[in-house]
Write an enzyme that holds these catalytic residues in place. Structure first.
Site, PDB file in Angstrom:
ATOM      1  N   GLU A  81       0.838  -1.353   0.028  1.00 51.61           N
ATOM      2  CA  GLU A  81      -0.071  -0.109   0.102  1.00 51.61           C
ATOM      3  C   GLU A  81       0.883   0.971  -0.535  1.00 51.61           C
ATOM      4  O   GLU A  81       0.506   2.108  -0.535  1.00 51.61           O
ATOM      5  CB  GLU A  81      -1.221   0.240   1.382  1.00 51.61           C
ATOM      6  CG  GLU A  81      -1.964  -1.182   0.913  1.00 51.61           C
ATOM      7  CD  GLU A  81      -1.795  -2.732   0.732  1.00 51.61           C
ATOM      8  OE1 GLU A  81      -2.726  -3.369   0.812  1.00 51.61           O
ATOM      9  OE2 GLU A  81      -0.975  -2.611   1.669  1.00 51.61           O
ATOM     10  N   PRO A 110      -0.393   1.445   6.126  1.00 51.32           N
ATOM     11  CA  PRO A 110       0.970   1.763   5.534  1.00 51.32           C
ATOM     12  C   PRO A 110       1.200   2.799   4.376  1.00 51.32           C
ATOM     13  O   PRO A 110       2.573   2.834   4.576  1.00 51.32           O
ATOM     14  CB  PRO A 110       1.493   0.312   4.566  1.00 51.32           C
ATOM     15  CG  PRO A 110       0.137  -0.127   5.496  1.00 51.32           C
ATOM     16  CD  PRO A 110      -0.988   0.427   5.191  1.00 51.32           C
ATOM     17  N   HIS A 150     -10.878  -6.116   8.021  1.00 45.50           N
ATOM     18  CA  HIS A 150     -11.379  -5.305   6.636  1.00 45.50           C
ATOM     19  C   HIS A 150     -12.392  -4.688   6.792  1.00 45.50           C
ATOM     20  O   HIS A 150     -13.862  -5.296   5.969  1.00 45.50           O
ATOM     21  CB  HIS A 150     -11.914  -7.046   6.078  1.00 45.50           C
ATOM     22  CG  HIS A 150     -10.788  -8.323   5.781  1.00 45.50           C
ATOM     23  ND1 HIS A 150     -10.310  -8.543   7.022  1.00 45.50           N
ATOM     24  CD2 HIS A 150     -10.521  -8.283   4.891  1.00 45.50           C
ATOM     25  CE1 HIS A 150      -9.682  -9.025   5.820  1.00 45.50           C
ATOM     26  NE2 HIS A 150      -9.577  -9.094   4.847  1.00 45.50           N
TER      27      HIS A 150
END
Length: 358
Positions: A81, A110, A150
């Site tokens: 990411e 990140p 998630h």
């Protein structure tokens, strides 16, 4: 025309002056359509991310785009990411308009340094010599039993960062128009897509989950190009008793609660939290004298706190009751108990009863 009528009026741009054929699309299809149209109109628009190419994205939002526009404009990236965001910043500075997808909002952390320290500041620190016209798309929120990694709703983090814009659509019509506007914007935009309503408004709004890929009512979406300006709220329902501020999935939940309880409310779908349509909020609260704020994210330092402060600062002498908030809990995101975590009919109903009793 009154302020309320102005808020209720359909969004129109010169590109919408003529009637367009309409289709019934869910949010996934509307997002795919917006990406396709933007790539057709501007060869500098590129789509990138994990599995967005041949596979078409984990939720299929980019399905078919690589076949239409080629592997140089729709391409897969490594699972990094930080790298995805960093490359997008460089692309934007070079003259492209990248649309990176972060597979889930929970994975975006990140890349925060690149977003906050580079993308958000680039235009300012270079005296507008360079810009970062990038739109970071990401599914967010719960509804699919995704658990702690998630299902998060981190919108308040990005709302705090000067230089970033944060968009959260609640309908397929808005998703398409807002995404096109975001892609054409010269500033970096965080575009959060509520995956709980990816396939349309859901049944079982409250206590029982519905498979997210099962289709329900869809939205009428015009064909072709149209834009919805960033920073303009939508008056989802109109009423005199209370103003309810919400965005994303929670717009549908509060509408259902009000219908169930027979409450006539101004339900304002904020659409974008940065920039914020404070004029629409102020006009509605001054009209109703009461305000409820609902969001899925945790309560402490959530964006509802900022909304509460703004309403109190601007509308204090018009308020007939204290501003109330109904939010997620200050706990790690639960897995099997996520439907108890969501603001639902009991907690929203209790808050409305409290406000209206004042």
């Amino acid at each position: 025309m009154s302020e309320t009528e102005t808020m209720s009026a359909p969004d129109q741009t010169p590109d919408q002056a003529e009637a367009k054929p309409e289709r019934r699309l869910n949010m996934i299809e509307a997002i795919n359509d917006a990406l396709n149209i933007s790539m057709q109109r501007d060869e500098n628009v590129v789509v990138m991310g994990e599995d967005v190419g041949y596979f078409g994205g984990v939720f299929r939002c980019t399905a078919g785009l690589q076949e239409k526009h080629g592997k140089n404009r729709v391409f897969d990236t490594p699972i990094s990411e930080c790298g995805i965001i960093a490359v997008a910043v460089g692309m934007g500075a070079y003259g492209l308009r990248p649309v990176p997808e972060i597979q889930f909002a929970d994975y975006i952390y990140p890349g925060l340094d690149q977003l906050i320290s580079e993308a958000a500041r680039l235009r300012y620190r270079s005296a507008a010599e360079y810009i970062a016209p990038m739109t970071v798309r990401s599914p967010f929120g719960g509804g699919i039993f995704g658990g702690q990694t998630h299902s998060q709703s981190p919108e308040a983090i990005f709302a705090h960062v000067s230089g970033l814009k944060t968009v959260i659509p609640a309908t397929p019509y808005d998703a398409k128009g807002l995404l096109i506007s975001a892609i054409e914007d010269n500033d970096p935009v965080i575009f959060f897509e509520p995956k709980r309503i990816y396939n349309g408004p859901f049944s079982g709004y409250y206590d029982k989950p519905v498979q997210p890929w099962k289709k329900f009512d869809q939205s009428v979406v015009p064909e072709g190009y149209y834009k919805i300006p960033l920073g303009k709220a939508r008056l989802a329902t109109e009423g005199e008793q209370v103003t309810i501020l919400a965005y994303g999935t929670m717009v549908h939940v509060v509408e259902a609660v009000c219908k169930e309880k027979g409450i006539e409310a101004d339900v304002l779908d904020l659409r974008t939290i940065v920039p914020l349509d404070i004029e629409a909020i102020e006009a509605s609260v001054k009209k109703t004298g009461r305000c409820l704020i609902v969001h899925e994210a945790t309560r402490t330092a959530g964006f509802g706190a900022e909304l509460s402060a703004l309403v109190t600062e601007r509308c204090f002498y018009h308020l007939e009751a204290p501003v109330e908030r109904v939010t997620g809990f200050d706990t790690p995101y639960p897995h099997s108990l996520e439907w108890a975590y969501f603001p639902g009919p009991i907690r929203i109903g209790e808050a409305l009863d409290k406000i209206l009793a004042e």
